[in-house]
Write a protein that holds these residues in place. Structure first.
Motif, PDB file in Angstrom:
ATOM      1  N   ASN A 122       0.807  -1.222   0.000  1.00  0.00           N
ATOM      2  CA  ASN A 122       0.000   0.000   0.000  1.00  0.00           C
ATOM      3  C   ASN A 122       0.838   1.269   0.000  1.00  0.00           C
ATOM      4  O   ASN A 122       0.284   2.361   0.159  1.00  0.00           O
ATOM      5  N   ILE A 123       2.149   1.123  -0.163  1.00  0.00           N
ATOM      6  CA  ILE A 123       3.030   2.294  -0.162  1.00  0.00           C
ATOM      7  C   ILE A 123       3.930   2.243  -1.397  1.00  0.00           C
ATOM      8  O   ILE A 123       4.023   1.221  -2.072  1.00  0.00           O
ATOM      9  N   SER A 124       4.594   3.335  -1.673  1.00  0.00           N
ATOM     10  CA  SER A 124       5.461   3.398  -2.847  1.00  0.00           C
ATOM     11  C   SER A 124       6.734   2.587  -2.634  1.00  0.00           C
ATOM     12  O   SER A 124       7.087   2.241  -1.499  1.00  0.00           O
ATOM     13  N   TRP A 147       6.933  -9.770   7.526  1.00  0.00           N
ATOM     14  CA  TRP A 147       6.320  -8.839   6.585  1.00  0.00           C
ATOM     15  C   TRP A 147       5.522  -9.589   5.519  1.00  0.00           C
ATOM     16  O   TRP A 147       5.694 -10.793   5.337  1.00  0.00           O
ATOM     17  N   THR A 148       4.651  -8.855   4.831  1.00  0.00           N
ATOM     18  CA  THR A 148       3.860  -9.445   3.757  1.00  0.00           C
ATOM     19  C   THR A 148       3.879  -8.535   2.539  1.00  0.00           C
ATOM     20  O   THR A 148       4.151  -7.331   2.634  1.00  0.00           O
ATOM     21  N   ARG A 149       3.566  -9.138   1.407  1.00  0.00           N
ATOM     22  CA  ARG A 149       3.413  -8.388   0.152  1.00  0.00           C
ATOM     23  C   ARG A 149       2.566  -9.218  -0.790  1.00  0.00           C
ATOM     24  O   ARG A 149       2.722 -10.434  -0.879  1.00  0.00           O
ATOM     25  N   GLY A 150       1.655  -8.586  -1.481  1.00  0.00           N
ATOM     26  CA  GLY A 150       0.864  -9.266  -2.487  1.00  0.00           C
ATOM     27  C   GLY A 150       1.476  -9.105  -3.871  1.00  0.00           C
ATOM     28  O   GLY A 150       2.368  -8.281  -4.080  1.00  0.00           O
ATOM     29  N   HIS A 151       0.994  -9.918  -4.813  1.00  0.00           N
ATOM     30  CA  HIS A 151       1.440  -9.824  -6.201  1.00  0.00           C
ATOM     31  C   HIS A 151       0.212  -9.864  -7.089  1.00  0.00           C
ATOM     32  O   HIS A 151      -0.597 -10.796  -6.995  1.00  0.00           O
ATOM     33  N   PRO A 156       7.031  -8.545 -12.801  1.00  0.00           N
ATOM     34  CA  PRO A 156       7.909  -9.115 -11.764  1.00  0.00           C
ATOM     35  C   PRO A 156       7.220  -9.143 -10.405  1.00  0.00           C
ATOM     36  O   PRO A 156       6.373  -8.302 -10.110  1.00  0.00           O
ATOM     37  N   ASP A 157       7.599 -10.092  -9.609  1.00  0.00           N
ATOM     38  CA  ASP A 157       7.049 -10.213  -8.255  1.00  0.00           C
ATOM     39  C   ASP A 157       7.689  -9.136  -7.378  1.00  0.00           C
ATOM     40  O   ASP A 157       8.903  -9.150  -7.159  1.00  0.00           O
ATOM     41  N   PRO A 158       6.900  -8.186  -6.852  1.00  0.00           N
ATOM     42  CA  PRO A 158       7.499  -7.096  -6.054  1.00  0.00           C
ATOM     43  C   PRO A 158       8.145  -7.576  -4.770  1.00  0.00           C
ATOM     44  O   PRO A 158       8.974  -6.863  -4.200  1.00  0.00           O
ATOM     45  N   SER A 159       7.795  -8.753  -4.309  1.00  0.00           N
ATOM     46  CA  SER A 159       8.410  -9.250  -3.077  1.00  0.00           C
ATOM     47  C   SER A 159       9.902  -9.515  -3.265  1.00  0.00           C
ATOM     48  O   SER A 159      10.674  -9.429  -2.308  1.00  0.00           O
ATOM     49  N   ASP A 160      10.313  -9.818  -4.488  1.00  0.00           N
ATOM     50  CA  ASP A 160      11.737 -10.073  -4.729  1.00  0.00           C
ATOM     51  C   ASP A 160      12.566  -8.807  -4.512  1.00  0.00           C
ATOM     52  O   ASP A 160      13.678  -8.867  -3.978  1.00  0.00           O
ATOM     53  N   ALA A 161      12.017  -7.665  -4.909  1.00  0.00           N
ATOM     54  CA  ALA A 161      12.723  -6.400  -4.676  1.00  0.00           C
ATOM     55  C   ALA A 161      12.809  -6.099  -3.181  1.00  0.00           C
ATOM     56  O   ALA A 161      13.823  -5.580  -2.697  1.00  0.00           O
ATOM     57  N   PHE A 184      -0.339 -14.013  -2.192  1.00  0.00           N
ATOM     58  CA  PHE A 184       0.323 -13.415  -1.039  1.00  0.00           C
ATOM     59  C   PHE A 184       1.710 -14.009  -0.843  1.00  0.00           C
ATOM     60  O   PHE A 184       1.983 -15.136  -1.212  1.00  0.00           O
ATOM     61  N   ARG A 185       2.587 -13.211  -0.251  1.00  0.00           N
ATOM     62  CA  ARG A 185       3.921 -13.640   0.145  1.00  0.00           C
ATOM     63  C   ARG A 185       4.135 -13.205   1.600  1.00  0.00           C
ATOM     64  O   ARG A 185       3.699 -12.130   2.011  1.00  0.00           O
TER      65      ARG A 185
END
Length: 211
Positions: A122-124, A147-151, A156-161, A184-185
């Motif tokens: 939810n943030i940049s 932590w969590t992050r969706g895709h 690209p999967d933003p969780s990798d960054a 989800f990740r």
């Protein structure tokens, strides 16, 4: 459009939803992290919602624990307070305030565990990088971030960054969950570098929600 965060939480009521499945994983990782620390454990939860990821786990923890939950939405914060009372968690402090402002919870640092679940999506990207870089000032040596992050399923999967950003800021990856059939990740990273002085975060804004 402003997100209805109370309505968003209703997805937890569907056991088959991605959000409900994510909750199970987060709780499992949090329980493992709590078991790593002897003595009184301190937890800080950013954008804590109604506390359902943290509070039930703390209620099962056999040792002493203190937790500071920061949640901007007054309705969700009140739900968290009520849940803490029902679970007899006297060491929980729920604060109705902006978790993007470090001052909301800075006096609770350093913590053994910090949770940033539901934050990074939810943030940049710049705010995410700033937040990760600030986490060492909130943690004890060897402290853990859950932590969590969706895709969205495209690109690209933003969780990798995010994982790479944790690596650059002195963290070691402990666990990472990426289901084949869900978006989800959930990541767990431990601080290996020297913690930063808490005072470096005084007066700082780490992030702002985009919606």
């Amino acid at each position: 459009m402003v997100t209805d965060w109370i309505g968003w939480h209703r997805d937890y009521d569907d056991p088959g939803s991605s959000l409900a499945r994510r909750l199970v994983v987060v709780r499992e990782h949090l329980a493992r992290a709590l078991a790593e620390f002897p003595g009184e454990v301190r937890v800080i939860s950013l954008c804590a919602g109604d506390g359902r990821d943290v509070l039930p786990v703390l209620a099962r923890y056999p040792g002493p624990a203190r937790a500071t939950l920061a949640e901007l939405n007054p309705g969700l914060a009140q739900r968290a307070r009520e849940a803490a009372r029902e679970l007899d968690l006297t060491g929980v402090d729920v604060r109705t305030g902006d978790a993007g402002l470090a001052g909301t919870y800075l006096d609770a640092a350093p913590a053994h565990i910090v949770t940033t679940c539901g934050v990074f999506g939810n943030i940049s990207e710049a705010d995410a990088a700033r937040t990760i870089a600030a986490l060492p000032a909130l943690l004890h040596p060897g402290g853990v971030v859950v932590w969590t992050r969706g895709h969205g399923g495209i690109g690209p999967d933003p969780s990798d960054a995010l994982r790479a950003c944790f690596d650059r800021n002195g963290f070691e990856e402990v666990a990472f969950t990426r289901p084949d059939d869900a978006r989800f990740r959930v990541g767990v990273h431990r601080l290996n570098a020297a913690p930063q002085p808490v005072a470096t975060l005084a007066g700082r804004r780490l992030f702002s929600f985009a919606r």
